[in-house]
Design a protein around this motif. Structure first.
Motif, mmCIF file in Angstrom:
data_model
loop_
_atom_site.group_PDB
_atom_site.id
_atom_site.type_symbol
_atom_site.label_atom_id
_atom_site.label_comp_id
_atom_site.label_asym_id
_atom_site.label_seq_id
_atom_site.Cartn_x
_atom_site.Cartn_y
_atom_site.Cartn_z
ATOM 1 N N PRO A 149 91.607 -16.671 -46.258
ATOM 2 C CA PRO A 149 90.473 -17.583 -45.567
ATOM 3 C C PRO A 149 89.849 -16.963 -44.123
ATOM 4 C CG PRO A 149 92.614 -18.681 -46.417
ATOM 5 C CD PRO A 149 92.869 -16.984 -46.573
ATOM 6 N N GLU A 150 90.735 -16.473 -43.588
ATOM 7 C CA GLU A 150 90.000 -15.734 -42.332
ATOM 8 C C GLU A 150 88.836 -14.950 -42.532
ATOM 9 O OE1 GLU A 150 93.810 -13.044 -43.043
ATOM 10 O OE2 GLU A 150 93.374 -15.331 -43.070
ATOM 11 N N HIS A 151 88.537 -14.213 -43.459
ATOM 12 C CA HIS A 151 87.458 -13.566 -43.772
ATOM 13 C C HIS A 151 86.276 -14.107 -44.222
ATOM 14 C CE1 HIS A 151 89.685 -9.669 -43.130
ATOM 15 N NE2 HIS A 151 90.696 -10.104 -44.021
ATOM 16 N N LEU A 152 86.608 -15.275 -44.955
ATOM 17 C CA LEU A 152 85.367 -16.016 -45.797
ATOM 18 C C LEU A 152 84.338 -16.573 -44.610
ATOM 19 C CD1 LEU A 152 87.484 -18.610 -47.889
ATOM 20 C CD2 LEU A 152 86.214 -16.428 -48.428
ATOM 21 N N PRO A 153 84.423 -16.815 -43.235
ATOM 22 C CA PRO A 153 83.462 -17.099 -42.331
ATOM 23 C C PRO A 153 82.508 -15.875 -42.174
ATOM 24 C CG PRO A 153 85.358 -18.070 -41.558
ATOM 25 C CD PRO A 153 85.679 -17.098 -42.627
ATOM 26 N N TYR A 154 82.910 -14.759 -42.472
ATOM 27 C CA TYR A 154 82.324 -13.401 -41.970
ATOM 28 C C TYR A 154 81.524 -12.708 -43.184
ATOM 29 C CZ TYR A 154 84.912 -14.522 -37.694
ATOM 30 O OH TYR A 154 85.737 -15.250 -36.912
ATOM 31 N N LEU A 155 81.991 -12.858 -44.441
ATOM 32 C CA LEU A 155 81.360 -12.428 -45.607
ATOM 33 C C LEU A 155 79.838 -12.009 -45.578
ATOM 34 C CD1 LEU A 155 83.504 -13.688 -48.525
ATOM 35 C CD2 LEU A 155 83.750 -11.945 -47.408
ATOM 36 N N PHE A 156 78.797 -13.153 -45.037
ATOM 37 C CA PHE A 156 77.580 -12.843 -45.240
ATOM 38 C C PHE A 156 76.938 -12.203 -43.837
ATOM 39 C CE2 PHE A 156 78.445 -16.675 -47.872
ATOM 40 C CZ PHE A 156 78.114 -15.958 -49.113
ATOM 41 N N LYS A 157 77.798 -11.646 -42.989
ATOM 42 C CA LYS A 157 77.388 -10.784 -41.816
ATOM 43 C C LYS A 157 77.171 -9.459 -42.218
ATOM 44 C CE LYS A 157 78.323 -14.151 -38.829
ATOM 45 N NZ LYS A 157 76.998 -14.802 -38.018
ATOM 46 N N ARG A 158 76.110 -8.963 -41.745
ATOM 47 C CA ARG A 158 75.752 -7.490 -42.170
ATOM 48 C C ARG A 158 76.975 -6.452 -41.936
ATOM 49 N NH1 ARG A 158 70.759 -5.900 -38.845
ATOM 50 N NH2 ARG A 158 70.117 -7.831 -39.497
ATOM 51 N N PHE A 159 77.144 -5.593 -42.780
ATOM 52 C CA PHE A 159 78.184 -4.479 -42.413
ATOM 53 C C PHE A 159 79.598 -4.861 -42.289
ATOM 54 C CE2 PHE A 159 74.452 -2.467 -40.280
ATOM 55 C CZ PHE A 159 74.053 -1.604 -41.768
ATOM 56 N N TYR A 160 79.830 -6.246 -43.062
ATOM 57 C CA TYR A 160 81.303 -6.820 -42.916
ATOM 58 C C TYR A 160 81.988 -6.212 -44.161
ATOM 59 C CZ TYR A 160 85.235 -9.678 -42.121
ATOM 60 O OH TYR A 160 86.493 -10.138 -41.902
ATOM 61 N N ARG A 161 83.058 -5.702 -44.033
ATOM 62 C CA ARG A 161 83.969 -5.562 -45.109
ATOM 63 C C ARG A 161 85.428 -6.340 -44.972
ATOM 64 N NH1 ARG A 161 81.380 -0.460 -44.105
ATOM 65 N NH2 ARG A 161 80.115 0.251 -45.699
ATOM 66 N N VAL A 162 85.745 -6.504 -46.160
ATOM 67 C CA VAL A 162 87.145 -7.386 -46.246
ATOM 68 C C VAL A 162 88.072 -6.341 -45.907
ATOM 69 C CG1 VAL A 162 88.554 -8.648 -47.322
ATOM 70 C CG2 VAL A 162 86.319 -9.194 -47.474
ATOM 71 N N GLU A 163 88.206 -5.388 -46.428
ATOM 72 C CA GLU A 163 89.132 -4.344 -46.493
ATOM 73 C C GLU A 163 88.583 -2.910 -45.776
ATOM 74 O OE1 GLU A 163 90.896 -3.070 -50.154
ATOM 75 O OE2 GLU A 163 90.412 -4.827 -51.178
ATOM 76 N N GLU A 164 89.075 -2.873 -44.356
ATOM 77 C CA GLU A 164 88.814 -1.787 -43.499
ATOM 78 C C GLU A 164 88.929 -0.382 -44.323
ATOM 79 O OE1 GLU A 164 87.356 -2.312 -40.841
ATOM 80 O OE2 GLU A 164 87.377 -4.403 -40.719
ATOM 81 N N SER A 165 89.859 -0.400 -45.307
ATOM 82 C CA SER A 165 90.229 0.875 -45.687
ATOM 83 C C SER A 165 88.965 1.349 -46.717
ATOM 84 C CB SER A 165 91.489 1.070 -46.589
ATOM 85 O OG SER A 165 91.332 -0.049 -47.519
ATOM 86 N N ARG A 166 88.146 0.444 -46.964
ATOM 87 C CA ARG A 166 87.098 0.922 -47.910
ATOM 88 C C ARG A 166 86.107 1.577 -47.188
ATOM 89 N NH1 ARG A 166 86.588 -0.939 -53.195
ATOM 90 N NH2 ARG A 166 88.234 -2.787 -53.719
#
Length: 339
Positions: free
Chosen positions: A274-291
């Motif tokens: 849930p903490e990632h959902l508000p930022y999904l449509f931000k540019r260059f945002y990735r849910v998994e930092e390891s990717r």
């Protein structure tokens, strides 16, 4: 408000003084004597002229003072955009309206400057890696440690293609965010278009043994920019394929409701916290930092999808549950109110 009240009291006092002077003349000399062109009538006319002139002077002086304040504050804002908005004391008149327009222009210029700075920072950050790769290969070839053969040039070609795609995506994204993205709208049959996209994406899905299911029975057309909407759908379906585990399912469903086309792209992947959902449509945002860039893309796909959908007057949203999957929902007007 204090300046406005002060001006009101000054004008009231001045008008009252002129009125009392005129009444005093009428009572002193009588109404009949003032009608016959006598000196008394001349005196009353003079009082009236003085009253009108004085009242006009007060108004013009007040307007001139407020215009001077507006010019000074506008100059300060031009030199220092970070200053607070312009505020001109006094009534809510045309001068106050001009101040409001200047504040609006200031906000747009500030936002535009921030967008340009962010663009430069983003491009510099994202181009750093491919430029380093190209430079490393070229330096290795120049030192003779690597031969100049076609198979050694392929990685360089891939990186230049990646840089070109990144630059084009950044350009389109910034045009869309600034409201200057040109849309070439035509009537597009939606079901065949979506089927074409699914057929293309199935080739990518086969590598992970992912199955794509398409559902929908609407046979109408959508007034849209076909390449932009195709890019939106490719980004959403491609993300679902990329993040769903091997052997998973991706579902693409669409339906028509009261002039709105709704498209759902869902998967049975690991879901998103849930903490990632508000930022999904931000540019260059990735849910998994390891990717990294190679496995996770440029990080612009969802940002571009959002801007392209909103440019068509639509909306896009996401819902997800950990361990159950993620669903993106696009609502697109069949014919927008402002095409």
């Amino acid at each position: 408000m204090r300046a406005q009240a002060k001006l009101g009291w000054v004008l009231f006092a001045y008008g009252a003084a002129v009125f009392l002077a005129a009444i005093a003349l009428v009572r002193t000399f009588g109404y009949s004597s003032l009608r016959n062109g006598t000196p008394e009538a001349f005196a009353l006319g003079l009082v009236a002229i003085v009253g009108i002139a004085g009242f006009s002077y007060l108004l013009s002086a007040t307007c001139a003072r407020r215009l001077t304040q507006l010019a000074e504050q506008a100059e300060n804002v031009r030199l220092h955009p970070a200053l607070p908005p312009i505020r001109i004391p006094g009534p809510n008149d045309e001068i106050a309206a001009v101040a409001g327009v200047i504040n609006e222009l200031k906000n747009k210029l500030t936002k535009g400057e921030e967008t340009r700075n962010q663009l430069i920072a983003d491009v510099a950050h994202e181009l750093r890696t491919p430029v380093a790769i190209v430079r490393g290969h070229l330096e290795t070839m120049l030192k003779g440690a690597e031969e100049l053969r076609p198979e050694n040039l392929l990685p360089l070609l891939d990186e230049t293609k990646r840089m070109s795609r990144l630059i084009q995506d950044m350009r389109d994204l910034n045009l869309a965010e600034a409201g200057r993205l040109a849309l070439d709208r035509t009537w597009v049959p939606f079901a065949p278009t979506l089927q074409e996209i699914v057929s293309i994406m199935e080739l990518e899905a086969e590598d992970k043994e992912v199955t794509i299911h398409m559902h929908g029975d609407w046979s109408g057309e959508v007034y849209c920019d076909a390449p932009r909407i195709k890019q939106v759908l490719v980004n959403l379906v491609g993300n679902a394929i990329r993040y769903v585990p091997e052997g998973g399912d991706v579902r693409v469903a669409f339906e028509h409701r009261s002039g709105t086309l709704r498209v759902r792209v869902s998967d049975n992947g690991p879901g998103i916290a849930p903490e990632h959902l508000p930022y999904l449509f931000k540019r260059f945002y990735r849910v998994e930092e390891s990717r990294n860039r190679m496995s996770g893309g440029t990080g612009l796909g969802l940002a571009i999808a959002k801007e392209f959908v909103e440019a068509h007057g639509g909306t896009i949203r996401v819902s997800s549950r950990l361990g159950e999957g993620t669903e993106f929902t696009v609502d697109l007007p069949v014919f927008p109110l402002n095409p």
